[in-house]
Scaffold this active site. Structure first.
Site, PDB file in Angstrom:
ATOM      1  N   ASP A 124      22.315  -2.894 -25.870  1.00 15.22           N
ATOM      2  CA  ASP A 124      21.807  -1.744 -25.146  1.00 15.22           C
ATOM      3  C   ASP A 124      22.679  -0.550 -25.525  1.00 15.22           C
ATOM      4  O   ASP A 124      23.766  -0.718 -26.076  1.00 15.22           O
ATOM      5  CB  ASP A 124      21.888  -2.029 -23.639  1.00 15.22           C
ATOM      6  CG  ASP A 124      21.040  -1.064 -22.825  1.00 15.22           C
ATOM      7  OD1 ASP A 124      20.397  -0.191 -23.434  1.00 15.22           O
ATOM      8  OD2 ASP A 124      21.033  -1.184 -21.594  1.00 15.22           O
TER       9      ASP A 124
ATOM     10  N   VAL B 183      47.541 -46.799 -33.937  1.00 14.98           N
ATOM     11  CA  VAL B 183      47.752 -45.719 -32.959  1.00 14.98           C
ATOM     12  C   VAL B 183      48.023 -44.407 -33.692  1.00 14.98           C
ATOM     13  O   VAL B 183      47.494 -43.348 -33.328  1.00 14.98           O
ATOM     14  CB  VAL B 183      48.932 -46.053 -32.008  1.00 14.98           C
ATOM     15  CG1 VAL B 183      49.367 -44.820 -31.215  1.00 14.98           C
ATOM     16  CG2 VAL B 183      48.542 -47.166 -31.058  1.00 14.98           C
TER      17      VAL B 183
ATOM     18  N   ASP C 117      21.186  -6.345 -18.581  1.00 18.99           N
ATOM     19  CA  ASP C 117      21.760  -6.188 -17.238  1.00 18.99           C
ATOM     20  C   ASP C 117      20.751  -6.427 -16.125  1.00 18.99           C
ATOM     21  O   ASP C 117      21.080  -6.954 -15.083  1.00 18.99           O
ATOM     22  CB  ASP C 117      22.413  -4.806 -17.078  1.00 18.99           C
ATOM     23  CG  ASP C 117      21.480  -3.661 -17.448  1.00 18.99           C
ATOM     24  OD1 ASP C 117      20.277  -3.912 -17.657  1.00 18.99           O
ATOM     25  OD2 ASP C 117      21.958  -2.515 -17.528  1.00 18.99           O
TER      26      ASP C 117
ATOM     27  N   THR D 125      55.375 -35.223 -35.738  1.00 23.84           N
ATOM     28  CA  THR D 125      54.454 -34.396 -36.546  1.00 23.84           C
ATOM     29  C   THR D 125      53.123 -34.102 -35.861  1.00 23.84           C
ATOM     30  O   THR D 125      52.547 -33.039 -36.057  1.00 23.84           O
ATOM     31  CB  THR D 125      54.190 -35.064 -37.904  1.00 23.84           C
ATOM     32  OG1 THR D 125      53.620 -36.358 -37.681  1.00 23.84           O
ATOM     33  CG2 THR D 125      55.460 -35.186 -38.702  1.00 23.84           C
TER      34      THR D 125
ATOM     35  N   ASP E  21      15.748  -8.752 -17.943  1.00 21.60           N
ATOM     36  CA  ASP E  21      16.379  -9.049 -19.237  1.00 21.60           C
ATOM     37  C   ASP E  21      16.706 -10.537 -19.389  1.00 21.60           C
ATOM     38  O   ASP E  21      17.026 -10.995 -20.489  1.00 21.60           O
ATOM     39  CB  ASP E  21      17.687  -8.258 -19.391  1.00 21.60           C
ATOM     40  CG  ASP E  21      17.435  -6.779 -19.647  1.00 21.60           C
ATOM     41  OD1 ASP E  21      16.375  -6.464 -20.211  1.00 21.60           O
ATOM     42  OD2 ASP E  21      18.290  -5.956 -19.279  1.00 21.60           O
TER      43      ASP E  21
END
Length: 896
Positions: free
Chosen positions: A327, A280, A634, A731, A638
Site C-alpha cells: 500500500d 550418538v 490493513d 565441536t 484486505d
C-alpha cells in the site's frame, strides 16, 4: 450463580460492576486484574527447565549408552564410566541450553502477537493488551475488531457481528442496545451482547465487559487460543527426513562395526559403548530442533526491527520473496496527514505541519478568517463530523486522514468534541474501500442531514447540486470539469484529495434501523475539496533501491488517486523516465482478462484506485506468473488478499484484528523499509542454517569415515568411546551454536531471491560437503597410522583426537562461505564464533597437556612438533573448502 446480563438495563449493569460510561480508572483496573486474573484462556502447562533437561536423555541411543556405562561401572571400569557419564551430562546440558533458548524465543514470539483492544479508562480512549481487560471496562469496537471479552452493548451504530465460530450462525448478527426480557434466550439470540473471539463485520459500538478469560463463553468451552500456533516448518520437515536417513545409515555402519569388533575378540560391553558413542556423535537427530531455534531466535531479532512474525514458516518464505505488493499511505509514506489546500470554487492554502493545532488560512497570499466563509466552514464541519478520529492528550486516535480533518477544523477554531455534542450522530454508513466514501447522519437545527466524504470522482457522480460562493446551484458539466481539474492539479502535487458533500434527508429515512445507502447517498450537494500531503518516508527510497539490487520487484497497490501515487513513486525512485505503461487504475484493471493482466504485470509498478477484491486478483495473477508475493493490508476486506499471498503482511498501527490474524507478519511501525529488513533477515537466517548444516554434517561424516574405515581395515580403535563423545561435545556445541547467529553477508541483498523449491542439500552443497569430509578422512587416517606404527596406540589416538578437533575448528570458519573464497570475506566478524573457538582450543589443550587429566582420558601429552602436525592437518579444511568453492564458482563440474 451466573448473571443474565442481557436482561439487565445499562444503569443496572453499571451499578452491579461499579463502573460508568467513562470506564474504570487505572488504579481500579489494576486492582481488578489481580482479582480476576488476565483475560486469556488457560494454556497448556509450560514445560519446566527440569523437563527440558530430562528430555535430553529420552534419546534411544543415549539410554543404551547410559545403561552400558552403568554396567561398565559395576564390573570395575569405574574411572572410564564416570568420565563417559560426565561427558554425556555435559552434552545433555548443551542440548538443554539450545532447546531452552528456542523455547524462550517461541514464548517471546507468542507474547509479541498478543492482541490489543481499545478501552475507555478515566474518560479517555486508550489501547491496551486484550489480556489486561477486566470486568467493568468499557470497550470500543470497530469494523474488523475481534471482540476481546464478553460484554453488554451500551452504544452501537450499524453493529453486525460474525458469531459463527461460537454459535454456528453463518450470517452476521445485527446487534441492539435495548434490554431483552427472556432470561432463557440462547446465546445466538442475546442480541445486546457481544462475545469474546467473535468478529465485528461492520459498524461500531461501546460495550461494558461482564466476563473475561475462562469465564467467557469461549473460556467455558476452551475452544480457542489467543496465541499463535507454532507449526513445523517445511525446512524442519525436510531436515527431519534427512536426519532420519543419515541416522539409519550411521546406525547400520555402527551395528556392523559392533559385530566385527566382537568377531575380532573385543569385549562385548566395550564394543557396545564404542559403537553407540559413534552413533550418538554421527546421528544428527537435533537437525529440526536446530532449525526451530534458528527461526525462533531470528524472529526475536526481527521483532526488534518492528517485524513481528506470526508463523515460523514465514521466515523461510521471506527469503524467497520476489514481489512486494505494498500500500502507499502510511507504508511508503509517513501517514502524518496535513491538509495543505482547500478548494471551494477558490483555492485556500493552509499552513502547519503534522497534527499540531497551529496553522493559518491564506487566499492569494493573504490571511483570511474562514469562520466568516459559509462554504469553507461547512466543509470543515463535514470533515469533523463525518469522522471517527479524536484528539486525546495531543495525539490522534483513529485514522490519520480523519485526524488531519479534525486538526484542520481545530485550526479554524472549531472544537470537534463540542461540535459532535451540538450536532449528534444518529446514523452512519461506514467507509469501505469498495464504496470509497463514508456517510454520517446528524440532527441539526431540527432537521436531518447526511454528511458525506470520499473520493471526489465518486461524490461527483452522486451529486446533482454544487455550492458556489455559498449558494447551491445545479452541478453543470463545466463545474464538474473545474472540480476534476483541481483534483488533477492537487494529485500532481502529490496531495491526497477528498471530496465533501451533503444533503438534507427526511426523518423516516434518517431514523430507519437499516439505513438505505442508495437513497441517502444520492442527490448530494457537492461542497468542495481538501488536499492533504502525506510525505514519503525518508527511508523508503533506500529500501526501494535495496529491493532492486536484491531482485525484488515492488508494486504499489493503493486506493489513492493515480497522479498522487505516481508523484510519490517518482520521489522514492520506484519509477523513472525510462518506465512506460507502468501504471493502471482499478477501472482499467476491471477491463482486463486474467491472461491480459498476467502479461501486463511485467511492466506494471502501480495499481491506483484499486479495491480489496482487485488486490486479491493482483496476488493471484502474480502467483500464476510464479512469483513469491508479499502483500500488505490493513482493512477487514484486505484479509482474502493477505491469505492468498505467500506472505500476508498486516499493519500493526492501522490494521484491524482480522487482517492481523490472517497475516503471517505484522509491521509494528507500518513501514515499508521494515518489510525489506524482514526479507533480509529471512535470507540471513536461511544462510546461517545452511552454514550450521554444512559444518555439522561435514564434520560428522568425516569422523564416521575415519573411525569406521580404520576399523574395517583391521586397525585398532583410533578413538575410544569417551574420545568420540568429547569431540562431539567440543565441536558440535559452542562453534555450531555460534554459526547460527553469524552476521549477514554483505551481498545478502545483492543476490536473486532463492527458489522455495530448492533443496537445502542441493548438488553444489553436497559436493562441498563431500570434499570437506573426504579431505578430513584422507589427511587424518595416514597420520594416525604413521603415529600408530612409530609411537604406539595411545599416541595415535591422541593425535587422531587433536587433528579431528583442529580440522573441525578450521571448518567452522570454512562453513561461513559457500561460493566466495574465504580470503575475500572477513572470517572473524562473528565475535561469538571467535570466542567459542578460543574456548574449544583451550579445552583441547588442557585435556591433553594438563598433568593428571590426560591419563584418565587415555591420552598422552603432545610435543610442539605434534601440535604443529595437528595444526597443519586441521588447516587442510580451509584448503578443501577453497578447492570445492573454486570448482563451484568456475562450474568445473556439471551438477545436472
Amino acid at each position: 450463580m451466573e448473571k443474565n446480563w442481557h436482561v439487565l438495563g445499562v444503569e443496572e449493569i453499571y451499578k452491579e460492576l461499579k463502573s460508568s460510561y467513562n470506564g474504570l480508572n487505572s488504579e481500579e483496573a489494576e486492582r481488578r486484574l489481580k482479582i480476576y486474573g488476565p483475560n486469556e484462556l488457560k494454556q497448556e502447562k509450560k514445560r519446566s527447565w527440569i523437563n527440558i533437561f530430562l528430555n535430553q536423555f529420552k534419546n534411544f541411543l543415549i539410554i543404551i549408552l547410559l545403561i552400558a556405562t552403568v554396567i561398565s561401572f559395576l564390573i570395575g571400569e569405574v574411572i572410564d564410566a564416570i568420565i563417559i557419564l560426565i561427558i554425556v551430562f555435559l552434552c545433555a546440558f548443551l542440548g538443554f541450553i539450545q532447546e531452552y533458548r528456542s523455547e524462550k524465543a517461541v514464548e517471546a514470539l507468542k507474547k509479541l502477537t498478543s492482541p490489543e483492544a481499545k478501552v475507555i479508562r478515566g474518560g479517555e480512549e486508550i489501547k491496551i493488551y486484550a489480556k489486561d481487560i477486566v470486568p467493568g471496562d468499557i470497550i470500543v469496537l470497530e469494523t474488523g475488531d475481534k471482540v476481546p471479552a464478553d460484554a453488554r452493548i451500551i452504544e452501537e451504530i450499524n453493529l453486525q457481528v460474525d458469531e459463527s465460530m461460537l454459535t454456528g450462525e453463518s450470517h452476521p448478527v445485527k446487534k441492539v442496545t435495548f434490554t431483552l426480557e427472556n432470561i432463557g434466550l440462547a446465546l445466538a439470540d442475546r442480541k445486546n451482547m457481544v462475545y469474546a473471539g467473535t468478529i465485528v463485520v461492520s459498524g461500531r459500538a461501546k460495550a461494558i465487559v461482564v466476563s473475561t478469560g475462562m469465564k467467557t463463553e469461549f473460556g467455558k468451552i476452551a475452544s480457542m487460543l489467543q496465541t499463535v500456533d507454532i507449526e513445523q516448518t517445511p525446512l524442519e520437515e525436510k531436515l527431519d527426513i534427512v536426519g532420519k536417513n543419515l541416522g539409519i545409515i550411521s546406525l547400520v555402519i555402527c551395528f556392523f562395526a559392533f559385530l566385527l569388533g566382537i568377531y575380532r575378540g573385543y569385549n562385548v560391553l566395550e564394543m557396545l559403548i564404542w559403537s553407540v558413542s559413534l552413533a550418538v556423535a554421527a546421528v544428527p537427530e537435533a537437525l529440526p530442533a536446530v532449525v526451530t531455534g534458528a527461526l525462533a531466535i531470528g524472529t526475536e531479532r526481527m521483532a526488534k526491527k518492528n517485524a513481528i512474525i506470526r508463523r515460523l514458516p514465514a521466515v523461510e518464505t521471506l527469503g524467497c520473496t520476489t514481489v512486494i505488493c505494498s500500500d502507499k499511505t502510511g507504508t511508503l509514506t509517513k501517514n502524518e496527514m496535513t491538509v495543505r489546500r482547500i478548494y471551494t470554487g477558490k483555492t485556500i492554502h493552509v499552513t502547519g505541519y503534522g497534527y499540531e493545532i497551529k496553522g493559518k488560512f491564506f487566499e492569494k497570499n493573504k490571511e483570511i478568517d474562514v469562520s466568516k466563509d459559509k462554504q469553507i466552514k461547512l466543509l470543515l464541519e463535514i470533515g469533523a463530523l463525518c469522522n471517527d478520529a479524536i484528539i486525546s492528550n495531543k495525539k490522534i486516535i483513529g485514522d490519520p486522514t480523519e485526524g488531519a480533518l479534525v486538526v484542520l477544523a481545530e485550526k479554524a477554531g472549531i472544537n470537534h468534541k463540542e461540535l459532535r455534542e451540538k450536532y449528534p450522530r444518529v446514523g452512519e454508513i461506514q467507509f469501505d474501500m469498495d464504496r470509497k466514501r463514508m456517510t454520517t447522519i446528524h440532527y441539526i437545527d431540527r432537521k436531518y442531514y447526511a454528511y458525506v466524504k470520499g473520493a471526489p470522482e465518486i461524490l461527483l457522480t452522486l451529486s446533482k447540486k454544487v455550492m458556489i460562493k455559498g449558494k447551491v446551484v445545479d452541478l453543470k458539466e463545466k463545474y464538474k470539469k473545474q472540480i476534476l481539474k483541481q483534483v488533477e492539479g492537487m494529485s500532481r502535487d502529490a496531495l491526497r484529495v477528498l471530496g465533501f458533500a451533503y444533503r438534507e434527508i427526511p426523518e423516516k429515512l434518517a431514523t430507519k434501523e437499516e439505513l438505505e445507502q442508495e437513497k441517502i447517498e444520492n442527490d448530494l450537494v457537492f461542497v468542495g475539496l481538501a488536499g492533504m500531503i502525506d510525505p514519503p518516508r525518508p527511508e523508503a527510497k533506500e529500501a526501494i533501491k535495496i529491493c532492486r539490487q536484491a531482485g525484488i520487484k515492488v508494486i504499489i497497490a493503493t486506493g489513492d488517486h493515480l497522479l498522487t501515487t505516481v508523484a510519490i513513486a517518482k520521489e522514492i525512485g520506484l519509477v523513472d523516465k525510462k518506465d512506460k505503461n507502468f501504471a493502471i487504475t482499478g477501472e482499467e484493471l476491471e477491463k482486463l482478462s486474467d491472461q491480459e493482466l498476467i502479461e501486463k504485470l511485467e511492466k506494471i509498478k502501480i495499481f491506483a484506485r484499486v479495491s480489496p477484491h482487485h488486490k486479491l486478483r493482483i496476488v493471484e495473477a502474480l502467483k500464476d506468473r510464479g512469483e513469491i508475493v508479499a502483500m500488505t493490508g490493513d482493512g477487514i476486506n484486505d484479509a482474502p488478499a493477505l491469505k492468498a499471498a505467500n506472505i500476508g503482511i498486516a499493519m500493526g498501527i492501522t490494521g484491524t484484528d482480522v487482517t492481523k490474524e490472517t497475516s503471517d507478519m505484522i509491521l509494528a511501525d507500518d513501514n515499508f523499509a521494515t518489510i525489506v529488513k524482514a526479507v533480509e533477515e529471512g535470507r540471513v537466517i536461511y544462510d546461517n542454517i545452511k552454514k550450521y548444516l554444512i559444518y555439522l554434517l561435514s564434520c560428522n561424516i568425516g569422523e564416521v569415515l575415519i573411525l569406521t574405515a580404520s576399523f574395517f581395515l583391521g586397525l585398532p580403535t583410533l578413538l575410544l568411546a569417551m574420545h568420540i563423545l568429547i569431540v562431539n561435545l567440543i565441536t558440535d556445541g559452542l562453534p555450531a551454536l555460534a554459526l547460527g547467529v553469524d552476521p549477514a553477508d554483505k551481498d545478502v541483498m545483492k543476490r536473486r531471491p532463492r527458489n522455495p523449491k530448492e533443496n537445502i542439500f542441493n548438488k553444489k552443497r553436497l559436493f562441498l560437503l563431500a570434499i570437506i569430509s573426504i579431505t578430513m578422512f584422507v589427511i587424518t587416517l595416514p597420520i594416525s597410522v604413521s603415529y600408530l606404527n612409530k609411537e604406539g596406540l595411545e599416541k595415535a589416538q591422541t593425535m587422531t583426537f587433536a587433528i579431528i578437533i583442529m580440522y573441525q575448528i578450521f571448518n567452522a570458519y570454512n562453513s561461513k562461505t559457500e561460493e566466495k573464497s574465504i580470503f575475500k570475506i572477513n572470517p572473524f566478524d562473528n565475535k561469538w564464533l571467535n570466542l567459542s573457538i578460543l574456548i574449544s582450543l583451550l579445552i583441547l589443550f588442557l585435556i591433553i597437556q594438563l598433568p593428571g587429566i590426560d591419563k584418565y582420558l587415555h591420552l598422552v601429552e603432545l610435543s610442539f612438533k605434534d601440535w604443529l602436525v595437528a595444526l597443519i592437518a586441521g588447516s587442510s579444511a580451509i584448503l578443501a573448502g577453497e578447492v570445492g568453492r573454486y570448482i563451484i564458482r568456475n562450474k568445473l563440474i556439471v551438477y545436472s
